[in-house]
Design a protein around this motif. Structure first.
Motif, PDB file in Angstrom:
ATOM      1  N   ASP A 150      27.023  48.586  41.304  1.00 20.83           N
ATOM      2  CA  ASP A 150      28.466  48.420  41.465  1.00 20.83           C
ATOM      3  C   ASP A 150      29.134  49.138  40.293  1.00 20.83           C
ATOM      4  N   ALA A 151      29.964  50.128  40.572  1.00 23.50           N
ATOM      5  CA  ALA A 151      30.588  50.906  39.497  1.00 23.50           C
ATOM      6  C   ALA A 151      31.471  50.037  38.606  1.00 23.50           C
ATOM      7  N   ALA A 185      37.870  55.590  33.144  1.00 24.38           N
ATOM      8  CA  ALA A 185      38.801  56.160  34.115  1.00 24.38           C
ATOM      9  C   ALA A 185      38.055  56.877  35.242  1.00 24.38           C
ATOM     10  N   THR A 186      36.998  57.594  34.881  1.00 24.34           N
ATOM     11  CA  THR A 186      36.193  58.285  35.900  1.00 24.34           C
ATOM     12  C   THR A 186      35.446  57.289  36.770  1.00 24.34           C
ATOM     13  N   LEU A 187      34.950  56.220  36.167  1.00 25.54           N
ATOM     14  CA  LEU A 187      34.232  55.199  36.938  1.00 25.54           C
ATOM     15  C   LEU A 187      35.162  54.470  37.903  1.00 25.54           C
ATOM     16  N   GLU A 188      36.396  54.284  37.519  1.00 27.83           N
ATOM     17  CA  GLU A 188      37.370  53.679  38.441  1.00 27.83           C
ATOM     18  C   GLU A 188      37.572  54.588  39.653  1.00 27.83           C
ATOM     19  N   ARG A 189      37.675  55.896  39.418  1.00 31.59           N
ATOM     20  CA  ARG A 189      37.812  56.839  40.537  1.00 31.59           C
ATOM     21  C   ARG A 189      36.564  56.820  41.404  1.00 31.59           C
ATOM     22  N   LEU A 190      35.408  56.758  40.755  1.00 31.95           N
ATOM     23  CA  LEU A 190      34.142  56.713  41.495  1.00 31.95           C
ATOM     24  C   LEU A 190      34.094  55.489  42.402  1.00 31.95           C
ATOM     25  N   ASP A 191      34.493  54.343  41.883  1.00 30.47           N
ATOM     26  CA  ASP A 191      34.472  53.103  42.649  1.00 30.47           C
ATOM     27  C   ASP A 191      35.296  53.239  43.926  1.00 30.47           C
ATOM     28  N   GLY A 192      36.500  53.779  43.801  1.00 31.95           N
ATOM     29  CA  GLY A 192      37.343  53.968  44.982  1.00 31.95           C
ATOM     30  C   GLY A 192      36.773  54.996  45.945  1.00 31.95           C
ATOM     31  N   TRP A 193      36.188  56.059  45.394  1.00 30.87           N
ATOM     32  CA  TRP A 193      35.618  57.117  46.241  1.00 30.87           C
ATOM     33  C   TRP A 193      34.444  56.584  47.059  1.00 30.87           C
TER      34      TRP A 193
END
Length: 324
Positions: A150-151, A185-193
């Motif tokens: 889980d990111a 910030a990148t991990l938040e984008r990854l989670d949504g992607w």
């Protein structure tokens, strides 16, 4: 990333007589042989951080950057469940200023070694900042160590790494804080992607079958069901013929589009399940306990998660897009 136990020393020598230089070197060697904590001033030695597995090593390197000397005990593709320590690992652990390990018994051999040798560095179970899923195993429950699936859990791990590095080297706090913020910030984008890609799979086909039980956090976070696995949490387990047949029957009954092998485990048995169930083995293996090697397209935590998500979505009937 630094992959050996050799520490980096910076020496600045003025114009002195040869005897003075030799004397300074001798005194420096003596001081380092007796030192128990790293000197953290100016351009002196970087603190040595040991990470036990490749996922932790990647996250730690991204947070620590050039301010730390990082040693990763496991190499890409190594299986932490069954890794047997070598004599060099003892030296690495003893020399470390900070030891980061996953915890929840992911790397049992290295945990036992760290508890038995005379380590001077602080030991931190980074994965244990996440409340674990409890999975049934041999009549009881055990914590599932694969928390990075889980990111959002990876974000908690990054924050824990940041805090430990600041504690180790306070003068680099600004660097660690900024690096961690960028990574989060990148991990938040990854989670949504990831969520978006899994949603492209038809709902009835969002069922995951893998070699070992390493994707529960991933499945819970992104809307999949783990229909079954060939073996449990640890890759040390050996499935029986009955286990293979039960899994094949479940796969056949559920009409699963494909099942998945994993990069660090021999695919022979999961291929047998696929043949028995009459379903294809996915066209790409999943990265479960380690990032991939250079050139694999999965040689960082983020790239590993992207590669897994694209493989899962594509093979279960979805239409995954590119990672931005």
């Amino acid at each position: 990333m630094q992959n050996s136990g050799t520490q980096i020393f910076s020496w600045t020598l003025g114009r002195r007589a040869a005897a003075t230089v030799l004397g300074a070197i001798a005194l420096g060697w003596l001081a380092n042989s007796c030192r128990t904590t790293p000197v953290q001033t100016g351009n002196s030695e970087k603190p040595t951080v040991v990470a036990t597995n490749t996922i932790l090593a990647d996250l730690t390197q991204q947070v620590g950057g050039e301010a730390i000397a990082l040693v990763s005990i496991l190499k890409p593709g190594d299986d932490p469940h069954v890794y047997e320590p070598v004599p060099l690992d003892t030296q690495r652990l003893e020399d470390a200023d900070l030891i980061l390990y996953n915890g929840y018994n992911l790397e049992p051999g290295l945990i036992r070694l760290a508890e038995s040798v005379g380590v001077r560095g602080r030991r931190v179970a980074v994965g244990e900042v996440v409340p674990p899923l409890e999975l049934a195993e041999e009549g009881s429950t055990v914590p599932d160590p694969h928390v990075w699936g889980d990111a959002q859990n990876a974000i908690h791990m990054v924050n824990a790494i940041r805090d430990e590095l600041i504690r180790l080297s306070p003068e680099d706090a600004a660097t660690f804080t900024q690096n961690a913020a960028d990574l989060v910030a990148t991990l938040e984008r990854l989670d949504g992607w990831i969520t978006q890609q899994i949603q492209t799979i038809p709902p009835s086909q969002r069922q995951l079958v893998t070699t070992h039980d390493a994707f529960q956090y991933y499945a819970r976070a992104y809307g999949l069901t783990v229909l079954g696995t060939l073996i449990g949490i640890s890759t040390e387990e050996q499935p029986s013929a009955q286990t293979l047949q039960r899994l094949a029957d479940a796969v056949k009954a559920a009409n699963v589009p494909a099942i998945f092998a994993e990069t660090a485990i021999n695919p022979r048995l999961i291929n047998t399940v696929a043949e028995e169930a009459g379903v294809p083995l996915a066209d790409a293996e999943l990265y479960a306990d380690s990032i991939g090697g250079p050139g694999s397209g999965a040689d960082s935590y983020i790239d590993m998660m992207v590669a897994n998500t694209r493989a899962i979505a594509r093979n279960l009937g979805g239409t995954p897009g590119d990672w931005p």
